[in-house]
Design a protein around this motif. Structure first.
Motif, PDB file in Angstrom:
ATOM      1  N   LEU B  15       0.469  -1.345  -0.282  1.00 27.12           N
ATOM      2  CA  LEU B  15      -0.118   0.205   0.013  1.00 27.12           C
ATOM      3  C   LEU B  15       0.691   1.126  -0.120  1.00 27.12           C
ATOM      4  CD1 LEU B  15      -2.403  -0.705   2.435  1.00 27.12           C
ATOM      5  CD2 LEU B  15      -3.598  -1.030   0.317  1.00 27.12           C
ATOM      6  N   ALA B 122      -2.883  -7.202   6.104  1.00 35.47           N
ATOM      7  CA  ALA B 122      -2.345  -6.483   5.582  1.00 35.47           C
ATOM      8  C   ALA B 122      -0.415  -7.256   6.311  1.00 35.47           C
ATOM      9  CB  ALA B 122      -1.993  -5.406   7.470  1.00 35.47           C
ATOM     10  N   LEU B 123       0.430  -6.477   5.483  1.00 36.49           N
ATOM     11  CA  LEU B 123       1.731  -6.913   5.366  1.00 36.49           C
ATOM     12  C   LEU B 123       2.672  -6.373   6.163  1.00 36.49           C
ATOM     13  CD1 LEU B 123       2.207  -6.289   2.026  1.00 36.49           C
ATOM     14  CD2 LEU B 123       2.326  -8.405   2.840  1.00 36.49           C
ATOM     15  N   PHE B 126       3.765  -3.064   6.602  1.00 39.52           N
ATOM     16  CA  PHE B 126       2.384  -1.739   6.324  1.00 39.52           C
ATOM     17  C   PHE B 126       2.221  -1.544   8.017  1.00 39.52           C
ATOM     18  CE2 PHE B 126      -1.584  -0.585   6.527  1.00 39.52           C
ATOM     19  CZ  PHE B 126      -2.250   0.770   5.837  1.00 39.52           C
TER      20      PHE B 126
END
Ligand SMILES: Nc1ncnc2c1ncn2[C@@H]1O[C@H](COP(=O)(O)OP(=O)(O)OP(=O)(O)O)[C@@H](O)[C@H]1O
Ligand SMILES: [Mg+2]
Lengths: 243, 214
Positions: B15, B122-123, B126
């Motif tokens: 993102l 979510a990574l 992030f």
């Protein structure tokens, strides 16, 4: 293609190490779950339901054995692929709802879409539609603390469906709800299972789940004790006090 | 039937930064009460550090440029250097412990949230970014407030102790210099204090992160 295994496990074991002590939570789980099935994993407290839930959902690694989602070996995925899998292929529902407390119902539902890279407009529209679908069309801007337990769980269900997953995993989705609210949630899950042809796998010790399940995996001490089809159970209703 | 191959696993997208900034900002705003407590923790630690710096600077200025009776009074204490070093180390320690504790608390109480975000796709990077930005915001506000509080209170104390004479010798330059150092130090400490636990939480398998704060 109704015959595909959307989930398959082979010899899954999990041993937790607590210092010197090793706690075997799963002792060799083999299961195959077909696309579109509604599965309940039933068993007493401590039998390993949550541990199995975590293995199937790619939330923890087995000590031994393999988990295949759509015939892809989860252990072979790198961090980016695993995140993609959790984002797109699996929706999660928890006993404690696990909504992000600072976000509104709509923001909670759109979060997985944000992670998937969907535009703000599209995700808002889809989020409102999903919230309406679970009966919360008039609560989109409420914060979790402004919602009842049953309503929070509905938000969690809408969130689990955000990216049209193939599988919805639920760990005791009715565990914190009263009898009637629990029934409503089970009914909602069943309807979505039919409507969206999403596979539902629910760990539970709520016997109300039996009515809607296609198959029930009874688990005890980390092993599958027996697998029953609902059709078989209906014949012997009095004997299901398995716990 | 392993060859069905209808699923191709892709890689999760990274993102953009503005998304992380937007979410961090929102998180601070909504968690304002909790955020203010964290910021207060940071600013008290920095205020303590700053007050030591500024009292050393003011006393030093009075000792070299002040009137004789004050010079005599201030040079009276033997081992003043050793005492200053002791005070400075102590205040640094208080500052480090105070800030890392505040940040550790603010991250650990959100383990479940971190685990949930990972479930939603979510990574790790992030999540670390979210906390980095959030703590940077808090660090800047807390450190600036701390420098102001620390200096003002020391000036007030000196005024009471020595009177208006301190304005004649006031060490503006070193007060500004040490203030900047304290702000820099506070922001860095805040970020490091949050990043380390956030990084560890982000690396955790989600199952463990969600068990943490039952
Ligand atoms: N992280 C862990 N560390 C150590 N032991 C664990 C851990 N997670 C689970 N266990 C142990 O593994 C066993 C199975 O736990 P699990 O949470 O899977 O049970 P469960 O069937 O979900 O129970 P419940 O119905 O109470 O939720 C238990 O004996 C538990 O103590
Ligand atoms: Mg459990």
């Amino acid at each position: 293609m109704p015959a595909e295994n959307v989930v398959r496990t082979r010899g899954v074991t999990k041993v937790f190490r607590l210092g010197e002590l090793s706690v075997p939570a799963l002792k060799g789980i083999d299961m195959e779950i077909k696309r579109g099935e509604y599965i309940s994993i039933m068993g007493p407290s401590g039998s390993g339901k949550t541990t199995l839930f975590n293995m199937i959902g790619g939330l923890d690694k087995p000590s031994e054995g393999r988990v295949y989602i759509d015939e892809v070996d989860v252990a072979q995925l790198d961090a980016y692929e695993l995140a993609w899998l959790r984002c797109r292929k699996i929706g999660y529902i928890f006993q404690t709802f696990n909504l992000i407390p600072v976000m509104s119902a709509l923001e909670n539902v759109t979060l997985p879409m944000v992670f998937a890279g969907m535009s703000a407009d599209d995700s808002r529209e889809k989020g409102v539609a999903l919230l309406s679908r679970v009966g919360l069309g008039d609560r989109v801007h409420h914060k979790p603390f402004q919602l009842s337990g049953g309503q929070q769980q509905r938000v969690a269900i809408a969130r689990a469906l955000a990216n049209d997953p193939a599988i919805v995993l639920a760990d005791e989705p009715t565990g914190n709800l009263d009898l009637n609210t629990g029934k409503e949630i089970i009914q909602l899950l069943k309807t979505l299972n039919r409507e969206k042809e999403v596979t539902i796998i629910s760990a539970t010790h709520d016997l109300k789940m039996i009515d809607v399940s296609d198959r029930i995996f009874w688990i005890r001490d980390g092993k599958i004790e027996r697998v029953e089809r609902r059709a078989d159970i209906e014949l012997e209703v009095g004997t299901v006090e398995g716990q | 039937m392993a060859e069905t191959g209808q699923m191709k696993v892709e890689k999760q997208i990274v993102l953009p930064m503005f998304k992380a900034i937007q979410m961090s900002y929102q998180s601070i705003q909504i968690r304002l009460g909790r955020s203010i407590i964290t910021i207060m923790g940071i600013s008290f630690a920095i205020a303590f550090l700053t007050s030591i710096f500024s009292s050393i600077a003011i006393n030093g200025a009075l000792l070299t440029k002040g009137p004789e009776y004050l010079q005599a009074r201030l040079s009276g204490g033997v081992g003043i250097k050793a005492q200053q070093i002791w005070l400075m180390s102590l205040s640094l320690l208080v500052c480090v412990v105070g800030i890392t504790n505040a940040m550790l608390m603010s991250v650990t109480e959100r383990y479940r949230e971190i685990g949930t975000m990972k479930c939603l796709g979510a990574l790790d990077s992030f999540i670390v970014k979210l906390f980095l930005i959030e703590s940077a915001f808090q660090g800047i506000i807390g450190a600036v407030a701390g420098v102001i509080i620390g200096n003002l209170s020391m000036i007030l104390i000196s005024l009471i102790k020595y009177g208006g004479i301190i304005w004649k010798v006031f060490p503006w330059l070193s007060i500004i210099k040490t203030g900047m150092i304290a702000i820099f130090f506070g922001v860095i400490l805040t970020i490091v204090g949050a990043i380390y636990p956030a990084y560890r939480a982000a690396k955790m398998v989600p199952a463990d992160a969600m068990r943490k704060d039952e």
